[in-house]
Motif scaffolding. Structure first.
Motif, PDB file in Angstrom:
ATOM      1  N   LEU A 177       0.814  -1.214   0.000  1.00 49.86           N
ATOM      2  CA  LEU A 177       0.000   0.000   0.000  1.00 49.86           C
ATOM      3  C   LEU A 177       0.849   1.267   0.000  1.00 49.86           C
ATOM      4  O   LEU A 177       0.431   2.291  -0.541  1.00 49.86           O
ATOM      5  CB  LEU A 177      -0.932  -0.008   1.216  1.00 49.86           C
ATOM      6  CG  LEU A 177      -1.999  -1.110   1.220  1.00 49.86           C
ATOM      7  CD1 LEU A 177      -2.883  -0.984   2.450  1.00 49.86           C
ATOM      8  CD2 LEU A 177      -2.840  -1.080  -0.043  1.00 49.86           C
ATOM      9  N   SER A 178       2.031   1.224   0.604  1.00 48.16           N
ATOM     10  CA  SER A 178       2.880   2.416   0.594  1.00 48.16           C
ATOM     11  C   SER A 178       3.354   2.737  -0.818  1.00 48.16           C
ATOM     12  O   SER A 178       3.388   3.902  -1.229  1.00 48.16           O
ATOM     13  CB  SER A 178       4.070   2.223   1.535  1.00 48.16           C
ATOM     14  OG  SER A 178       4.888   1.155   1.099  1.00 48.16           O
ATOM     15  N   VAL A 179       3.715   1.707  -1.581  1.00 43.17           N
ATOM     16  CA  VAL A 179       4.114   1.909  -2.984  1.00 43.17           C
ATOM     17  C   VAL A 179       2.919   2.339  -3.817  1.00 43.17           C
ATOM     18  O   VAL A 179       3.016   3.224  -4.679  1.00 43.17           O
ATOM     19  CB  VAL A 179       4.746   0.620  -3.560  1.00 43.17           C
ATOM     20  CG1 VAL A 179       5.062   0.792  -5.043  1.00 43.17           C
ATOM     21  CG2 VAL A 179       6.012   0.270  -2.790  1.00 43.17           C
ATOM     22  N   PHE A 180       1.767   1.713  -3.567  1.00 40.34           N
ATOM     23  CA  PHE A 180       0.555   2.077  -4.310  1.00 40.34           C
ATOM     24  C   PHE A 180       0.177   3.529  -4.050  1.00 40.34           C
ATOM     25  O   PHE A 180      -0.238   4.253  -4.962  1.00 40.34           O
ATOM     26  CB  PHE A 180      -0.592   1.147  -3.899  1.00 40.34           C
ATOM     27  CG  PHE A 180      -1.871   1.398  -4.648  1.00 40.34           C
ATOM     28  CD1 PHE A 180      -1.973   1.108  -6.002  1.00 40.34           C
ATOM     29  CD2 PHE A 180      -2.983   1.916  -3.998  1.00 40.34           C
ATOM     30  CE1 PHE A 180      -3.151   1.336  -6.697  1.00 40.34           C
ATOM     31  CE2 PHE A 180      -4.161   2.157  -4.684  1.00 40.34           C
ATOM     32  CZ  PHE A 180      -4.248   1.857  -6.036  1.00 40.34           C
ATOM     33  N   ASN A 181       0.359   3.985  -2.800  1.00 36.16           N
ATOM     34  CA  ASN A 181       0.069   5.376  -2.466  1.00 36.16           C
ATOM     35  C   ASN A 181       0.991   6.320  -3.230  1.00 36.16           C
ATOM     36  O   ASN A 181       0.560   7.375  -3.724  1.00 36.16           O
ATOM     37  CB  ASN A 181       0.219   5.588  -0.963  1.00 36.16           C
ATOM     38  CG  ASN A 181      -0.162   6.999  -0.537  1.00 36.16           C
ATOM     39  OD1 ASN A 181      -1.246   7.470  -0.823  1.00 36.16           O
ATOM     40  ND2 ASN A 181       0.744   7.673   0.152  1.00 36.16           N
TER      41      ASN A 181
END
Length: 392
Positions: A98-102
């Protein structure tokens, strides 16, 4: 799959299987304290012990300090994706980082902001900024700062009127001047100046504080040379292009894959960013691996009428491959270091070119970092000899 009612009337989704349990809660201290109470009650009622030392907490967003604070509440370890549940890596079961997706979503904003076409999202964001300014949030600021380096290297700009493209921080003409001319950049009065603003200035020295170092003066000459070819078209807006597909169009999926699977997508050059070295050295390594350094052969391809001769050996033509892999001067530098600290230098007798050693996972990380530093020193020596008579 079920749900657990915690104190404060919160329903918490959970996965229960044998002795492995997974809870999905908000990243708040109060929520974790409530979960801790529920686990304590479970222990007292069932007589079973909860081994928190074997438990892990994975936080999808927030700073490292926030994550550490949350893990201290439960007394467990901090985990990151991919992690295992029932022996399976969850990142391979459809869950994303999720951090990369954000970050990929934030880059989408950058993309839409820089595109000349007007969109509804762009118009609404412009109205919000005009009324309220940028969001005043440490998390927002941190997320934006982490995304900007990706924006610099994933996008290239097509010069139009020069109103949106920044002289120092944007990738135009295949280069980012803040990394190409690092000493001069430290003297800049305005690091966000645009190309159209630069074109209206007759004396480039007025853009800088007092320039005292020889290297900064040499880089000023190089900047004048680069800007001599700059042509703006007031009738066309600046445009931006995603560099890693044919269409040039950015998508969140493409950004996610590029950041998550960079070593495979970008031919291994993404591994440069994981080395422990100053940012400008890592930028140099990335540019070298992608044939983006302004060596004489690359300048010739752009139409600059320069005599192609390596200033280090003064025998052959200059190219990235020759300068860092084949030049006798570079080979002597590598050999000298290998004789001095052999443990920090990879085996130079094999057939791997020194530039490719930067991403060769069979070579230890400290040896790859040493090669990166040495190649950066060679590049700086090349620049010093190009613009002056000074050598090592």
């Amino acid at each position: 799959m079920g749900a657990l009612r915690l104190p404060f009337n919160e329903m918490t989704p959970c996965l229960l299987y044998a002795d492995d349990d997974m809870f999905f809660i908000k990243p708040e201290v109060q929520q974790l304290q409530a979960l801790q109470i529920a686990l304590t009650v479970f222990k007292q009622v069932s007589g079973l012990s909860v081994n928190l030392s074997k438990s892990e907490l994975m936080v999808s967003m927030g700073t490292h300090a926030t994550q550490q604070q949350l893990t201290n509440v439960l007394g467990c370890r901090m985990a990151t994706l991919p992690f295992t549940y029932l022996g399976l890596p969850l990142s391979n079961c459809g869950l994303m980082d999720l951090s990369v997706f954000n970050q990929a979503l934030l880059i989408k904003w950058f993309w839409q902001w820089r595109k000349p076409q007007r969109t509804l999202c762009k118009s609404l964001f412009q109205q919000h900024i005009a009324s309220n300014g940028l969001p005043d949030s440490p998390i927002f600021t941190l997320a934006i700062s982490k995304s900007l380096p990706y924006c610099q290297f994933f996008f290239s700009h097509k010069i139009g009127n020069g109103k949106k493209i920044q002289l120092w921080n944007d990738n135009w003409e295949g280069q980012i001047l803040s990394t190409l001319l690092p000493d001069l950049y430290t003297h800049a009065l305005d690091t966000q100046i645009t190309l159209i603003e630069v074109s209206q200035i007759s004396n480039l020295r007025s853009l800088f504080r007092s320039i005292s170092s020889d290297m900064a003066n040499q880089e000023l000459v190089q900047l004048q040379f680069i800007l001599s070819d700059l042509v703006l078209n007031p009738q066309i807006e600046d445009d931006i292009k995603w560099k890693w597909n044919v269409s040039g169009q950015y998508t969140v999926q493409a950004g996610y894959r590029a950041m998550k699977d960079g070593p495979r997508i970008l031919n291994g050059s993404q591994r440069i960013w994981k080395l422990q070295a100053p940012p400008r050295m890592k930028v140099f390594g990335w540019l070298a691996l992608n044939n983006r350094l302004l060596t004489i052969d690359n300048l010739n391809k752009r139409g600059w009428p320069l005599v192609n001769r390596c200033v280090l050996c003064r025998v052959q033509g200059e190219s990235i491959k020759h300068m860092l892999d084949e030049c006798n001067f570079s080979k002597s530098v590598y050999s000298m270091l290998a004789n001095t600290v052999p443990a920090m230098v990879p085996n130079l007798s094999n057939n791997t070119p020194p530039t490719q050693m930067l991403t060769d996972v069979s070579i230890s990380k400290i040896q790859r970092e040493t090669m990166l530093i040495m190649q950066f020193i060679i590049w700086r020596e090349r620049c010093a000899r190009t613009f002056s008579e000074r050598g090592l």
